[in-house]
Design an enzyme around this catalytic site. Structure first.
Site, mmCIF file in Angstrom:
data_model
loop_
_atom_site.group_PDB
_atom_site.id
_atom_site.type_symbol
_atom_site.label_atom_id
_atom_site.label_comp_id
_atom_site.label_asym_id
_atom_site.label_seq_id
_atom_site.Cartn_x
_atom_site.Cartn_y
_atom_site.Cartn_z
ATOM 1 N N ASP A 1 18.807 9.787 19.733
ATOM 2 C CA ASP A 1 19.007 10.879 20.690
ATOM 3 C C ASP A 1 17.685 11.230 21.357
ATOM 4 O OD1 ASP A 1 17.571 12.225 18.763
ATOM 5 O OD2 ASP A 1 19.199 13.545 18.146
ATOM 6 N N ARG B 1 24.096 25.345 19.517
ATOM 7 C CA ARG B 1 22.715 25.007 19.878
ATOM 8 C C ARG B 1 22.558 24.898 21.396
ATOM 9 N NH1 ARG B 1 19.580 19.379 18.211
ATOM 10 N NH2 ARG B 1 17.458 20.128 18.463
#
Length: 546
Positions: A438, A156
């Site tokens: 996050d 990613r």
């Protein structure tokens, strides 16, 4: 091309990454597509301005109706290793070598190798993370399975909005996603393909089919340069923006030779409503801790449409990440409570037709795999076409009913500040109240605080107006609460800096599009990563002052 000197302690990794050949490849890649990345960002700004000026709302595109109404086209089938990905490990920043190794040793079907939401993109972290991926692919890490036998790596790269400060190409900082993608493909692409284990990618923050088209151009160019067959690269697009929800079929169509499907991401998606329409009172998003979940109409519609769209076109649909952490005491009540909560939420996704989802806690892998075994048949649920689904624009734009609680306000402030503090410390996630946080949860947290101030929302408990002063007062209370947990002068300073930065973000008149862009461009972050400015790290605060 200019590249900053290697981070201290990573001289060997740096030399292995930045060879003459890899630098030439990166230069070509960025020179070819860098301006098109800039155009993507300009087009986003223009689209947002048009929405603001016109007051219009998004709809399914008339110009591409022929793509949606044509039943014939499908995405190319993915390789066998992607057909069964019930449980992936999410938010794994590969610079965390210990966790990366444990993930490679696990029974998960895949690993989200995350240079985006769960990662702080310091130069050290990027070099360390990419180097660790290369070592895993080349089977240079002891006591882990061969790459053909370990969980598949779903790489990613950073999103379009991120830049790499440490590399200049033709007088401009390199786009973060091209830096990450280019190095990963140059060093790992052929080996992954030869071992039928990739190269597989997650694509973050895609907002339109034109952005998917650019990624497809990048894939085609890269495969030609590296001598790989067309369609070797497979990518899952994260639908984490409300505008992208109206273009899911078009996104699949643009990537039909390279698609591994689409993914739902609840918090970035919810935050995008504030991003695009937050100044409109009709789009006031209530307390996420109480009123926002996948059972609500706007999120359930988004999930149902994603599954229907994917399966209609032969693509896999995957869900978000379970952020909850299992307590260590497996016999305790709290352990069963957490497991029951995760099971209930993930069963919603399975029943909707999802082919897989992610967990953060490695101890959740086997219970969630068992959940798939009990409630599904076969490798995936592609046979579930969800013909019962008929999602309208009104469904996708229906805000959940609810208000704002004092708990929710405090929680959002705490998550936002602690995320910034983690970022200033070189980390892209942290743990708070039994779960991982996050950039996705930081985005929704700061978005809600900004919006609640903007609309002077009242608290459910006592009708108090959420305004600038209340948020400042609650921030001061949080600093008093968290201060004793800071065991060094540096940590205490970072906490106060983070609080100042959080207030700056939520008190701005205009909404900053991404908190990560704000942090990545801010001088405080940049200077905090300069090894010459590492100060007070060893100066512990005397216990008498805690």
């Amino acid at each position: 091309m200019e590249v900053l000197a290697p981070p201290s302690g990573l001289e060997a990794e740096y030399a292995a990454l930045f060879t003459t050949q890899s630098l030439h490849f990166l230069h070509e890649l960025i020179s070819t597509f860098g301006d098109q990345v800039d155009q993507i960002l300009l087009r986003r700004a223009s689209r947002k301005a048009n929405l603001d000026l016109s007051g219009e709302l998004p709809d399914f595109l008339k110009s591409s109706a022929h793509i949606r109404t044509d039943p014939a086209w499908k995405v190319l089938p993915v390789s066998q290793r992607l057909q069964r990905r019930h449980v992936d490990i999410g938010d794994l920043a590969p610079c965390d070598t210990e966790r990366f190794i444990k993930a490679l040793q696990s029974t998960a079907q895949g690993i989200q190798v995350d240079f985006d939401d769960g990662n702080c993109p310091t130069f050290y972290n990027q070099i360390k993370g990419i180097s660790n991926v290369i070592k895993a692919v080349d089977n240079l890490i002891p006591n882990v399975p061969l790459i053909s036998e370990s969980p598949v790596l779903m790489l990613r790269p950073r999103a379009w909005n991120m830049v790499e400060h440490n590399m200049m190409v033709e007088g401009k900082e390199a786009p973060g996603p091209l830096f990450d993608f280019g190095l990963l493909m140059f060093h790992c692409g052929k080996t992954l393909f030869e071992h039928q284990s990739g190269p597989f990618f997650y694509l973050s923050k895609v907002e339109s089919f034109l952005e998917a088209r650019l990624w497809n151009k990048i894939f085609v160019w890269t495969q030609q340069k590296l001598g790989l067959p067309l369609g070797s690269i497979k990518a899952t697009v994260l639908i984490e923006n409300v505008l992208a929800a109206f273009e899911m079929e078009e996104i699949l169509y643009e990537l039909r030779e390279h698609s591994a499907g689409l993914n739902c991401g609840i918090w970035d998606y919810a935050a995008s409503f504030v991003n695009k329409f937050g100044h409109r009172k009709a789009f006031l998003l209530p307390d996420r801790s109480k009123y926002v979940n996948m059972e609500k109409r706007f999120l359930q519609s988004y999930m149902d449409l994603l599954v229907q769209t994917c399966h209609r076109r032969g693509a896999l649909a995957t869900g978000g990440m379970a952020a909850l952490l299992l307590p260590q005491d497996v016999h305790g009540d709290s352990y069963m409570k957490v497991l029951d909560t995760v099971t209930r939420l993930k069963l919603l996704e399975i029943n909707a037709g999802m082919d897989g989802f992610m967990v953060y806690d490695l101890n959740l892998i086997e219970p969630m795999q068992e959940l798939f075994r009990l409630h599904t048949v076969g490798e995936n649920q592609l046979c579930r076409l969800r013909e019962d689904v008929s999602v309208t624009p009104h469904d996708l734009l229906s805000m959940p009913v609810g208000g704002v609680t004092l708990y929710g306000l405090k929680h959002n402030i705490a998550v936002g500040i602690q995320f910034i503090k983690a970022w200033l410390s070189g980390k892209g996630h942290f743990f708070y109240r039994g779960q991982v946080e996050d950039s996705a949860t930081a985005e929704i947290s700061r978005s809600q605080v900004w919006q609640w101030i903007r609309h002077r929302t009242r608290l459910e408990e006592n009708n108090t107006v959420v305004n600038r002063q209340l948020v400042k007062d609650l921030t001061e209370e949080l600093l008093v609460e968290l201060g004793p947990l800071c065991l060094s002068i540096s940590a205490k300073r970072k906490l106060h800096t983070a609080a100042d930065m959080f207030l700056e973000v939520v008190l701005k008149r205009h909404f900053p599009e991404f908190i990560t862009s704000y942090l990545n461009q801010d001088h405080t972050f940049l200077s905090s990563q300069d090894p010459r400015r590492v100060e007070d790290q060893e100066q512990l605060i005397p216990q008498s002052k805690l």
